[in-house]
Write a protein that holds these residues in place. Structure first.
Motif, PDB file in Angstrom:
ATOM      1  N   UNK A 170       0.734  -1.200  -0.082  1.00 61.04           N
ATOM      2  CA  UNK A 170      -0.031   0.095  -0.039  1.00 61.04           C
ATOM      3  C   UNK A 170       1.041   1.237  -0.006  1.00 61.04           C
ATOM      4  N   UNK A 171       1.917   1.164   0.808  1.00 56.41           N
ATOM      5  CA  UNK A 171       2.898   2.405   1.044  1.00 56.41           C
ATOM      6  C   UNK A 171       3.360   2.673  -0.429  1.00 56.41           C
TER       7      UNK A 171
ATOM      8  N   UNK B 121       4.246   5.849  -5.225  1.00 55.61           N
ATOM      9  CA  UNK B 121       4.330   5.874  -6.449  1.00 55.61           C
ATOM     10  C   UNK B 121       3.399   6.974  -7.416  1.00 55.61           C
ATOM     11  N   UNK B 122       2.153   6.937  -6.808  1.00 52.33           N
ATOM     12  CA  UNK B 122       1.177   7.814  -7.401  1.00 52.33           C
ATOM     13  C   UNK B 122       1.536   9.165  -7.097  1.00 52.33           C
ATOM     14  N   UNK B 123       2.269   9.457  -5.715  1.00 50.83           N
ATOM     15  CA  UNK B 123       2.486  10.712  -5.573  1.00 50.83           C
ATOM     16  C   UNK B 123       3.579  11.330  -6.532  1.00 50.83           C
ATOM     17  N   UNK B 124       4.596  10.536  -6.628  1.00 55.23           N
ATOM     18  CA  UNK B 124       5.653  10.937  -7.521  1.00 55.23           C
ATOM     19  C   UNK B 124       5.362  10.962  -9.218  1.00 55.23           C
ATOM     20  N   UNK B 125       4.566   9.913  -9.294  1.00 54.72           N
ATOM     21  CA  UNK B 125       4.452   9.927 -10.947  1.00 54.72           C
ATOM     22  C   UNK B 125       3.189  10.352 -11.478  1.00 54.72           C
TER      23      UNK B 125
ATOM     24  N   UNK C  40       9.835  -1.795  -1.291  1.00 50.45           N
ATOM     25  CA  UNK C  40       8.489  -2.162  -0.631  1.00 50.45           C
ATOM     26  C   UNK C  40       7.695  -2.963  -1.828  1.00 50.45           C
ATOM     27  N   UNK C  41       7.835  -3.018  -3.058  1.00 50.68           N
ATOM     28  CA  UNK C  41       7.133  -3.573  -3.915  1.00 50.68           C
ATOM     29  C   UNK C  41       7.649  -5.094  -4.013  1.00 50.68           C
ATOM     30  N   UNK C  42       8.807  -5.304  -3.898  1.00 47.22           N
ATOM     31  CA  UNK C  42       9.639  -6.578  -3.840  1.00 47.22           C
ATOM     32  C   UNK C  42       9.121  -7.359  -2.896  1.00 47.22           C
TER      33      UNK C  42
END
Length: 494
Positions: free
Chosen positions: A182-183, A188-192, A221-223
């Motif tokens: 979730x983090x 990712x959304x905030x940056x991209x 975090x994704x991994x």
């Protein structure tokens, strides 16, 4: 690249959910009709997926948007070369697993079969949802849904051991997603400003230059958030899930859960970060190290397990990291090797689990030490097991050889002697924990204290044997004629 707007991805997802409702309505009173719905839904799903193949081979993509939520966040589906490769394997193997499940569940007179077939069908809807997701948000919804709907399957036996294993399974996977995934998605959304999968990555160059440390953290975090990929130390759920009936283990380890894990990680590597950013951040080498560690450690643990399903479970942990290793090496050959291993491992590993279930259903044996001489009583089962074993080791003409060939070439392209050593060492370990099973089954005599004449009563169950023979044959065909999946893999990395 031309885009086709079509509802077919959504139909491929929903067809097995519709089948699940029909299974519930039919119930225990009409088991033949109940199981017909399961097979019919599987065949229809596969045909829908196949119908999209020509457009993908023609270089097109297929999209369908269900809901628009926020700028850059939609519930949206997209079919490309990567998703079609995953979906073809999963939908085809569900058909065979349905036939296998009928033989297995009836032979052992398992309880709650309607519940079993219902959640099995819904699990395939979630798997297709992950395959056809166009963005991280949609993929996250189906990824989490898959964890929830497979929980009753893991705990199907309703024993204390089964409930404990199911709790560990769901705590690991939901916990990792909530703690890390979730983090990662929010950052990712905030940056991209978007969560849409994009070839070569979705982060703008200005963001890449300004936030290298934060991007590295997001990748980690994704991994670890996609814990279904079972990289160490987030692998403990997988052996615990072995309390499930063997067809469920086959689903978890070959078709749905673990393949969803590696598929999502590869989506992040190729379509969220991209090869260039991975190298610039250095997270490629971190991933290579973690995958290599998992490959060797899990193989060594597999060598110490006498329980057949436990050995296969640790083998799965090791083999999954081949896929991640290939992607993280970021060379043309290694990436192809990682992608095609999603399919090659699926057919080989499902064969091994089918064989383990066949042995249990016919002989009620679960330990490798009990298998002396069983090859003479169960020749079809053990011959299929031997073929799948060759694939795991990487012996031609089985499909696993193609994977390892591309990975070895990829390690040479990356000029990494360490990775080459890992690949060679792991193949030796594969042989060390698989070959003794074959030797014991075909070349050792049944021990009196183990058998007590029980081998004389063993009979293979056709509904169980036919699917495992077909998957074993398929693993050889994929080794002899690999061009189709190789071409799809090359399309992914273009």
């Amino acid at each position: 690249m031309e885009t086709i707007i079509s509802i077919r991805p959504l139909l491929a997802i929903l067809v097995s959910t519709a089948g699940a409702f029909l299974i519930i309505l039919t119930g225990e009173k009409k088991p033949n009709l109940r199981e017909f719905w399961s097979i019919a839904a599987g065949v229809l799903k596969f045909l829908i997926v196949v119908s999209m193949v020509p457009a993908i081979l023609d270089g097109k993509t297929i999209e369908y948007t269900l809901f628009h939520l926020l700028p850059g966040i939609d519930i949206k589906f997209k079919v490309d070369a990567f998703s079609i490769l995953f979906a073809l394997g999963a939908s085809f193997l569900w058909i065979l697993t349905s036939f296998y499940s009928i033989g297995y569940m009836r032979t052992l007179d398992e309880h709650a079969q309607t519940r079993y077939f219902t959640f099995f069908a819904v699990a395939l809807s979630a798997t297709m949802g992950v395959a056809f997701s166009a963005n991280l948000f949609t993929m996250f919804l189906f990824y989490e849904g898959l964890t929830i709907v497979t929980y009753p399957l893991v705990g199907h036996k309703d024993t204390d051991e089964a409930r404990a294993g199911a709790r560990k399974y769901v705590v690991y996977l939901l916990g990792a997603a909530k703690a890390f995934l979730v983090a990662a998605i929010i950052l990712t959304y905030n940056l991209a400003g978007t969560l849409e999968f994009t070839k070569n990555g979705l982060f703008p160059s200005a963001v890449q230059d300004a936030n290298p440390l934060l991007l590295s953290i997001i990748f980690v975090l994704f991994l670890f958030g996609f814990a279904k990929c079972a990289v160490m130390p987030f692998h403990g759920w997988l052996p615990a899930a072995m309390v499930a009936p063997t067809p469920v283990s086959a689903l978890l380890h070959a078709v749905a859960v673990v393949k969803t894990g590696v598929f999502t990680v590869l989506r992040v590597i190729f379509f969220v970060f991209g090869a260039g950013l991975m190298k610039n951040l250095g997270v490629d080498m971190f991933t290579v190290f973690l995958a290599s560690l998992t490959i060797i450690t899990a193989s060594a643990i597999a060598l110490s397990r006498d329980n057949l399903k436990a050995r296969l479970a640790f083998s799965t942990i090791s083999q999954l990291s081949y896929i991640i290793l290939g992607a993280a090496l970021l060379t043309p050959s290694s990436m192809v090797g990682g992608i095609i291993h999603i399919t090659n491992h699926a057919f080989s590993k499902i064969t091994l689990f089918f064989c383990a279930g066949s042995i249990y259903a016919s002989a009620h044996k679960t330990e490798i030490s009990q298998l002396s001489g069983i090859g003479k009583k169960m020749p079809w089962t053990m011959a299929a097991f031997a073929i799948a074993t060759l694939s795991m080791i990487g012996v031609p003409p089985a499909s696993g050889f193609i994977t390892k060939w591309y990975l070895v070439v990829g390690s040479l392209e990356r000029q990494s002697m360490a990775v080459l050593i890992v690949l060679l060492a792991s193949s030796l370990l594969n042989a060390a924990y698989f070959v003794p099973i074959i030797y014991k089954a075909f070349f050792e005599k049944e021990k009196a204290e183990e058998g007590h004449g029980h081998h004389d009563e063993i009979k293979e169950v056709p509904f169980i044997v036919v699917p495992l023979v077909l998957t074993a044959i398929a693993s050889v065909i994929l080794g002899l004629y690999p061009d189709f999946i190789i071409n799809l893999a090359k399309e992914v990395i273009k």
